[in-house]
Enzyme design. Structure first.
Site, PDB file in Angstrom:
ATOM      1  N   CYS A 231       0.844  -1.199   0.000  1.00 35.08           N
ATOM      2  CA  CYS A 231       0.000   0.000   0.000  1.00 35.08           C
ATOM      3  C   CYS A 231       0.882   1.252   0.000  1.00 35.08           C
ATOM      4  O   CYS A 231       1.727   1.424   0.891  1.00 35.08           O
ATOM      5  CB  CYS A 231      -0.893   0.006   1.233  1.00 35.08           C
ATOM      6  SG  CYS A 231      -1.839   1.527   1.387  1.00 35.08           S
TER       7      CYS A 231
ATOM      8  N   CYS B  79       0.464   6.343   6.942  1.00 29.82           N
ATOM      9  CA  CYS B  79      -0.882   5.864   7.292  1.00 29.82           C
ATOM     10  C   CYS B  79      -0.785   4.766   8.351  1.00 29.82           C
ATOM     11  O   CYS B  79      -0.014   3.817   8.201  1.00 29.82           O
ATOM     12  CB  CYS B  79      -1.606   5.329   6.053  1.00 29.82           C
ATOM     13  SG  CYS B  79      -3.237   4.660   6.461  1.00 29.82           S
TER      14      CYS B  79
ATOM     15  N   CYS C  39      -3.243   0.111   8.889  1.00 33.51           N
ATOM     16  CA  CYS C  39      -3.040  -1.349   8.875  1.00 33.51           C
ATOM     17  C   CYS C  39      -2.074  -1.827   9.960  1.00 33.51           C
ATOM     18  O   CYS C  39      -2.463  -2.559  10.839  1.00 33.51           O
ATOM     19  CB  CYS C  39      -2.541  -1.804   7.506  1.00 33.51           C
ATOM     20  SG  CYS C  39      -3.854  -1.827   6.258  1.00 33.51           S
TER      21      CYS C  39
ATOM     22  N   CYS D 249      -8.051   3.099  -0.540  1.00 34.39           N
ATOM     23  CA  CYS D 249      -7.683   2.147   0.507  1.00 34.39           C
ATOM     24  C   CYS D 249      -7.718   0.731  -0.069  1.00 34.39           C
ATOM     25  O   CYS D 249      -8.790   0.169  -0.274  1.00 34.39           O
ATOM     26  CB  CYS D 249      -8.628   2.260   1.700  1.00 34.39           C
ATOM     27  SG  CYS D 249      -8.181   1.084   2.998  1.00 34.39           S
TER      28      CYS D 249
ATOM     29  N   GLN E 139     -19.615  -8.252  11.611  1.00 34.27           N
ATOM     30  CA  GLN E 139     -18.237  -8.625  11.269  1.00 34.27           C
ATOM     31  C   GLN E 139     -17.769  -7.814  10.065  1.00 34.27           C
ATOM     32  O   GLN E 139     -18.563  -7.475   9.195  1.00 34.27           O
ATOM     33  CB  GLN E 139     -18.142 -10.127  10.997  1.00 34.27           C
ATOM     34  CG  GLN E 139     -18.632 -11.005  12.145  1.00 34.27           C
ATOM     35  CD  GLN E 139     -17.778 -10.906  13.409  1.00 34.27           C
ATOM     36  OE1 GLN E 139     -16.649 -10.401  13.377  1.00 34.27           O
ATOM     37  NE2 GLN E 139     -18.322 -11.346  14.538  1.00 34.27           N
TER      38      GLN E 139
ATOM     39  N   GLU F  97     -27.706  -9.623  24.693  1.00 31.78           N
ATOM     40  CA  GLU F  97     -27.021  -8.507  24.026  1.00 31.78           C
ATOM     41  C   GLU F  97     -27.469  -7.212  24.697  1.00 31.78           C
ATOM     42  O   GLU F  97     -28.636  -7.045  25.011  1.00 31.78           O
ATOM     43  CB  GLU F  97     -27.386  -8.512  22.531  1.00 31.78           C
ATOM     44  CG  GLU F  97     -27.064  -7.251  21.764  1.00 31.78           C
ATOM     45  CD  GLU F  97     -25.570  -6.904  21.699  1.00 31.78           C
ATOM     46  OE1 GLU F  97     -24.763  -7.789  21.401  1.00 31.78           O
ATOM     47  OE2 GLU F  97     -25.243  -5.736  21.971  1.00 31.78           O
TER      48      GLU F  97
ATOM     49  N   ASP G 277     -19.165 -14.200  22.285  1.00 28.59           N
ATOM     50  CA  ASP G 277     -18.356 -13.384  21.358  1.00 28.59           C
ATOM     51  C   ASP G 277     -18.246 -11.974  21.923  1.00 28.59           C
ATOM     52  O   ASP G 277     -18.824 -11.022  21.400  1.00 28.59           O
ATOM     53  CB  ASP G 277     -19.048 -13.379  19.982  1.00 28.59           C
ATOM     54  CG  ASP G 277     -18.259 -12.612  18.932  1.00 28.59           C
ATOM     55  OD1 ASP G 277     -17.106 -12.240  19.191  1.00 28.59           O
ATOM     56  OD2 ASP G 277     -18.818 -12.389  17.840  1.00 28.59           O
TER      57      ASP G 277
ATOM     58  N   CYS H 186     -11.466 -11.417  20.137  1.00 25.85           N
ATOM     59  CA  CYS H 186     -10.860 -10.511  19.151  1.00 25.85           C
ATOM     60  C   CYS H 186      -9.627  -9.830  19.735  1.00 25.85           C
ATOM     61  O   CYS H 186      -9.136  -8.852  19.188  1.00 25.85           O
ATOM     62  CB  CYS H 186     -11.869  -9.499  18.640  1.00 25.85           C
ATOM     63  SG  CYS H 186     -12.710  -8.573  19.901  1.00 25.85           S
TER      64      CYS H 186
HETATM   65  C1  LIG Z   1     -17.802  -8.645  18.854  1.00 27.47           C
HETATM   66  S1  LIG Z   1     -19.497  -8.214  18.854  1.00 27.47           S
HETATM   67  C2  LIG Z   1     -20.210  -9.767  18.404  1.00 27.47           C
HETATM   68  C3  LIG Z   1     -21.641  -9.749  17.949  1.00 27.47           C
HETATM   69  C4  LIG Z   1     -22.124 -10.992  17.244  1.00 27.47           C
HETATM   70  N1  LIG Z   1     -21.771 -12.188  17.958  1.00 27.47           N
HETATM   71  C5  LIG Z   1     -21.620 -11.059  15.816  1.00 27.47           C
HETATM   72  O1  LIG Z   1     -20.743 -11.890  15.528  1.00 27.47           O
HETATM   73  O2  LIG Z   1     -22.089 -10.295  14.979  1.00 27.47           O
HETATM   74  C6  LIG Z   1     -19.787  -8.047  20.567  1.00 27.47           C
HETATM   75  C7  LIG Z   1     -21.201  -7.677  20.933  1.00 27.47           C
HETATM   76  O3  LIG Z   1     -21.282  -7.724  22.351  1.00 27.47           O
HETATM   77  C8  LIG Z   1     -22.073  -6.660  22.818  1.00 27.47           C
HETATM   78  N2  LIG Z   1     -21.640  -6.459  24.207  1.00 27.47           N
HETATM   79  C9  LIG Z   1     -20.481  -5.893  24.640  1.00 27.47           C
HETATM   80  N3  LIG Z   1     -20.394  -5.980  25.971  1.00 27.47           N
HETATM   81  C10 LIG Z   1     -21.504  -6.631  26.401  1.00 27.47           C
HETATM   82  C11 LIG Z   1     -21.970  -7.019  27.690  1.00 27.47           C
HETATM   83  N4  LIG Z   1     -21.286  -6.749  28.790  1.00 27.47           N
HETATM   84  N5  LIG Z   1     -23.148  -7.669  27.775  1.00 27.47           N
HETATM   85  C12 LIG Z   1     -23.867  -7.945  26.647  1.00 27.47           C
HETATM   86  N6  LIG Z   1     -23.478  -7.596  25.402  1.00 27.47           N
HETATM   87  C13 LIG Z   1     -22.302  -6.952  25.282  1.00 27.47           C
HETATM   88  C14 LIG Z   1     -21.801  -5.523  21.848  1.00 27.47           C
HETATM   89  O4  LIG Z   1     -22.876  -4.602  21.833  1.00 27.47           O
HETATM   90  C15 LIG Z   1     -21.661  -6.285  20.528  1.00 27.47           C
HETATM   91  O5  LIG Z   1     -22.885  -6.378  19.848  1.00 27.47           O
END
Ligand SMILES: C[S@@+](CC[C@H](N)C(=O)[O-])C[C@H]1O[C@@H](n2cnc3c(N)ncnc32)[C@H](O)[C@@H]1O
Length: 402
Positions: A68, A75, A78, A151, A235, A286, A325, A352
């Site tokens: 890039c 920049c 990345c 980009c 994602q 959530e 997640d 992540c």
């Molecule tokens: C990395 S994203 C994953 C969402 C989903 N699993 C996906 O793959 O699209 C993390 C999610 O967790 C929610 N979140 C973060 N902290 C949280 C908490 N303490 N309790 C409930 N949800 C939470 C965020 O709003 C977000 O939507």
């Protein structure tokens, strides 16, 4: 005064690790194991120092010329453009193995690579600053902005917005697109006045969202269509989301083949509840209201109970398997306690951030869950960001049963 170093490892976050003449650890951004580099120390602490790369005296085997052109003007979008693609995957796998061993106390963890996703032209979400009404990234190791003419890592639908978009007096902008439906949404802070984008692109200001206005786009992943509101998480590329769903599905089928009840923690707009959860009774937790509203829409045909709550205030319901997640901070004590309190003997954790994976693996071990393999999904090539799906199982009667 510049000093010479020979980094021997990579740290979480992507900096190289070296030792200076006194044996002190020095973190060097932009360097790689195997390089011989000249650096300038910028920060001195008792236990370690940080340094800026001044010159590469001899390149190690993993170093390449960044593809890039914007990296050369500073920049910071990345971070790993100078690392050969295969080496990026190997280094990420090594980081995951290391945190599982060191923080999670896992002996000889099994860590596999997910599919080899194309490094360029794939990102369907970009967040940036606005300077002179143009999209900008932050400059490397700085908070200052740097505008980019285009980009290369962005999907062409997003790249067109980087090239042609003019974002008025905005300070920040999020560019979102679906690679599979072609819909695009631009979210502007603080308001959308003066924004000019190609025809058909929806634009919304944060001020309007705060007044209750709704805006969304649709993406297709794992054979389903997903409504994603302006501030709901999704994602960053649909082929990566496909790969994540496949890895989570594999882990659930391997570790809990007969699971009827699935809890999806941090369920977002319902990605895992609506795919891996299909055919099972699902509870999805959530905290972000727009995401819960999207999930209600996306999962209307499935047996899913949606709970808008933070994990810490949720009263756990019984489950056979938990998919979690969480955000970068990971599950933490609260989240692991919630997993254990469901009584589930299997947990599939999507992390992540490698540091939070290591810590969560340790907490899960203390709750009786044994690591049963990880798969690294390279959602963010050319960056040191690591996404990893890990399975954990609790032998019947395991310690810490809630
Ligand atoms: C990395 S994203 C994953 C969402 C989903 N699993 C996906 O793959 O699209 C993390 C999610 O967790 C929610 N979140 C973060 N902290 C949280 C908490 N303490 N309790 C409930 N949800 C939470 C965020 O709003 C977000 O939507």
């Amino acid at each position: 005064m510049p000093i010479d170093l020979r980094p021997h490892a990579i740290a979480v976050g992507g900096d190289a690790v070296a030792r200076d003449a006194d044996g002190r650890v020095v973190f060097v951004a932009g360097a790689l194991p195997g390089d011989h580099v000249q650096v300038e120390v910028t920060e001195e602490r008792k236990a370690f120092a940080r340094a800026d790369l001044v010159a590469v005296l001899a390149a190690g085997p993993d170093r390449v010329e960044p593809g890039c052109p914007h990296v050369r003007v500073g920049c910071g979008g990345c971070g790993w453009q100078h690392v050969e693609h295969g080496a990026q995957r190997r280094l990420k796998r090594g980081l995951v193995t290391e945190v599982l061993e060191r923080q999670g106390k896992v002996v000889d963890p099994v860590v596999l690579d997910g599919p080899d996703l194309p490094p360029n032209g794939a990102r369907t979400t970009l967040r940036g600053l606005v300077v002179g009404s143009r999209f900008a990234y932050r400059r490397r190791r700085s908070h200052d902005p740097v505008t980019v003419a285009d980009c290369p890592i962005a999907h062409p639908l997003i790249d067109e917005l980087v090239v042609e978009g003019r974002f008025g007096d905005a300070t920040e902008v999020t560019l979102r697109a679906s690679a599979r439906t072609g819909e695009r949404l631009v979210v502007v802070t603080p308001d959308a006045s003066g924004v000019r984008v190609p025809a058909g692109v929806e634009v919304v200001g944060i001020d309007e969202l705060q007044k209750g206005h709704r805006a969304w786009f649709h993406e297709e992943v794992a054979g389903r269509r997903w409504r994603v509101s302006a501030t709901s998480f999704f994602q960053a590329r649909p082929d990566g989301a496909d790969a994540l769903v496949a890895a989570v599905r594999d882990a659930v089928e391997r570790l809990a083949p007969d699971a009827e009840r699935l809890v999806d923690l941090c369920s977002g707009v319902g990605l895992f509840a609506g795919t891996v959860g299909a055919g099972r009774r699902v509870v999805a937790v959530e905290r972000h209201r727009p995401a819960v509203v999207d999930a209600r829409h996306n999962l209307a045909d499935l047996d899913v109970r949606l709970i808008r709550a933070s994990i810490g205030s949720w009263r756990p319901s019984a489950a056979d398997v938990v998919v979690a997640d969480p955000a970068r901070t990971g599950l933490g004590k609260e989240g692991v306690a919630a997993v254990a309190a469901t009584g589930a003997d299997a947990c599939v954790l999507v992390s992540c951030d490698p540091a939070s994976l290591g810590r969560d693996a340790g907490l899960l071990a203390a709750a009786g869950y044994r690591h049963a393999g990880s798969t690294v999904i390279d959602l963010f090539p050319h960056t040191p960001h690591v996404e990893v799906v890990s399975g954990f199982v609790r032998p019947e009667g395991g310690a810490g049963r809630g």
